[in-house]
Design a protein around this motif. Sequence first.
Motif, PDB file in Angstrom:
ATOM      1  N   GLN A  53      17.318 -10.441  22.494  1.00 49.68           N
ATOM      2  CA  GLN A  53      18.775 -10.332  22.685  1.00 49.68           C
ATOM      3  C   GLN A  53      19.511 -10.587  21.373  1.00 49.68           C
ATOM      4  O   GLN A  53      20.538 -11.273  21.338  1.00 49.68           O
ATOM      5  CB  GLN A  53      19.257 -11.280  23.779  1.00 49.68           C
ATOM      6  N   ILE A  54      18.976 -10.039  20.292  1.00 58.25           N
ATOM      7  CA  ILE A  54      19.579 -10.180  18.979  1.00 58.25           C
ATOM      8  C   ILE A  54      19.288  -8.921  18.172  1.00 58.25           C
ATOM      9  O   ILE A  54      18.237  -8.289  18.339  1.00 58.25           O
ATOM     10  CB  ILE A  54      19.042 -11.437  18.256  1.00 58.25           C
ATOM     11  N   SER A  55      20.240  -8.533  17.326  1.00 53.27           N
ATOM     12  CA  SER A  55      20.058  -7.403  16.421  1.00 53.27           C
ATOM     13  C   SER A  55      20.399  -7.868  15.018  1.00 53.27           C
ATOM     14  O   SER A  55      21.328  -8.658  14.828  1.00 53.27           O
ATOM     15  CB  SER A  55      20.982  -6.236  16.801  1.00 53.27           C
ATOM     16  N   GLN A  56      19.651  -7.363  14.038  1.00 56.94           N
ATOM     17  CA  GLN A  56      19.924  -7.715  12.649  1.00 56.94           C
ATOM     18  C   GLN A  56      19.978  -6.440  11.817  1.00 56.94           C
ATOM     19  O   GLN A  56      19.184  -5.529  12.031  1.00 56.94           O
ATOM     20  CB  GLN A  56      18.842  -8.669  12.127  1.00 56.94           C
ATOM     21  N   TYR A  57      20.914  -6.394  10.856  1.00 59.73           N
ATOM     22  CA  TYR A  57      21.255  -5.152  10.182  1.00 59.73           C
ATOM     23  C   TYR A  57      21.141  -5.285   8.665  1.00 59.73           C
ATOM     24  O   TYR A  57      21.565  -6.280   8.083  1.00 59.73           O
ATOM     25  CB  TYR A  57      22.702  -4.756  10.530  1.00 59.73           C
ATOM     26  N   TYR A  58      20.575  -4.241   8.042  1.00 62.75           N
ATOM     27  CA  TYR A  58      20.564  -4.155   6.582  1.00 62.75           C
ATOM     28  C   TYR A  58      21.159  -2.818   6.171  1.00 62.75           C
ATOM     29  O   TYR A  58      20.795  -1.770   6.718  1.00 62.75           O
ATOM     30  CB  TYR A  58      19.150  -4.267   6.020  1.00 62.75           C
ATOM     31  N   ASN A  59      22.059  -2.846   5.196  1.00 60.46           N
ATOM     32  CA  ASN A  59      22.643  -1.632   4.644  1.00 60.46           C
ATOM     33  C   ASN A  59      22.537  -1.682   3.126  1.00 60.46           C
ATOM     34  O   ASN A  59      23.045  -2.608   2.497  1.00 60.46           O
ATOM     35  CB  ASN A  59      24.123  -1.509   5.036  1.00 60.46           C
ATOM     36  N   GLY A  60      21.876  -0.700   2.546  1.00 57.78           N
ATOM     37  CA  GLY A  60      21.749  -0.672   1.090  1.00 57.78           C
ATOM     38  C   GLY A  60      20.554   0.160   0.671  1.00 57.78           C
ATOM     39  O   GLY A  60      19.971   0.906   1.465  1.00 57.78           O
ATOM     40  N   LYS A  61      20.180   0.037  -0.586  1.00 61.89           N
ATOM     41  CA  LYS A  61      19.027   0.755  -1.104  1.00 61.89           C
ATOM     42  C   LYS A  61      17.769  -0.083  -0.920  1.00 61.89           C
ATOM     43  O   LYS A  61      17.835  -1.305  -0.800  1.00 61.89           O
ATOM     44  CB  LYS A  61      19.237   1.090  -2.578  1.00 61.89           C
ATOM     45  N   ILE A  62      16.637   0.599  -0.871  1.00 61.79           N
ATOM     46  CA  ILE A  62      15.354  -0.096  -0.804  1.00 61.79           C
ATOM     47  C   ILE A  62      14.496   0.365  -1.980  1.00 61.79           C
ATOM     48  O   ILE A  62      14.673   1.464  -2.509  1.00 61.79           O
ATOM     49  CB  ILE A  62      14.629   0.164   0.531  1.00 61.79           C
ATOM     50  N   LYS A  63      13.562  -0.495  -2.381  1.00 55.28           N
ATOM     51  CA  LYS A  63      12.800  -0.185  -3.589  1.00 55.28           C
ATOM     52  C   LYS A  63      11.291  -0.259  -3.374  1.00 55.28           C
ATOM     53  O   LYS A  63      10.597   0.738  -3.513  1.00 55.28           O
ATOM     54  CB  LYS A  63      13.218  -1.133  -4.718  1.00 55.28           C
TER      55      LYS A  63
END
Length: 302
Positions: free
Chosen positions: A222-232
Amino acid sequence: MGNHIDKFNTIKSEWYTFKSKPENKKTRIRNAADALDTTEANLLSTDIGENVFFLKINDYESLLKEILQIDKLMFLIRTDDVVHEIIIDTSKVNVKDDSIFYKNQKSTIVKFNLDIFEYVFFENKKHGNKDLKSFQIFDKNGDSILKIYLKGSKSNQFDRIALKYKCDYKYEIQKNSYNKINYDTKNKLSQSYLLNKNILRQILEKASEKEFPISINAFGNQISQYYNGKIKNIIDFGPWINIIDKSFNLHVLEKNVTRNIIKYDKTTELFIVHLFDSNDSQILEIKLSKDYEQYFKSIVKN
């Protein structure tokens, strides 16, 4: 009370025996809990002492606001198939209405359900030669929801928060009967397409190669986690595909990603890929900008 103490002592003995075996030295507590047919919180409660505290929390939002006064933190959510870790500068974020978000962009970092927060522990354990300090939040069944790790310099302030809420442990977890809940994260989608099993790897590798921004969102208890950006850095460790970057880590048990669905959102002009496990529960969501279109279409064709 005696029955609760018996339960506590039994699991403490089993946990000690498990940890003492050389082949289990690197086993994570979540996997150990599965092996012992119990929960992380049940195991962690038996370690209460100098380096593990049980905390009494009446207002979880206030607790989160206090923790967010620490300069740098890592938020971690974990399922059997995905670990999603994001490091944040807390001066840029706030918490309100069941979410932690960036103040200026107003984009969400973590979205949760405060109503299911039940138990909180503070743990300080050695990781190599360094202290690894964390607040760990569990639901009423002792299953992990969210872990918050110290990554900045305010170690003493982190400790003070723990000491403020520290209380005597009265076998709260052993008093509750263990009842495993599988939260439904299924996402029924219309006008969508079934894609090949390796699309996760192809998307991550192409996003890294072309340095395109990408959104990678994980779903847990019952949890969501978000990443926005570039990956390497895309790295393989055994059956896991991993992103190992400075402020974002992702670990996915690739063989357990059994179904992938794509949609194109005309309003946002984003390609959205939904990834599911063998239980048909959504474990990841990836959003790609229109800039990615020509590469994404070639992946879909393949």
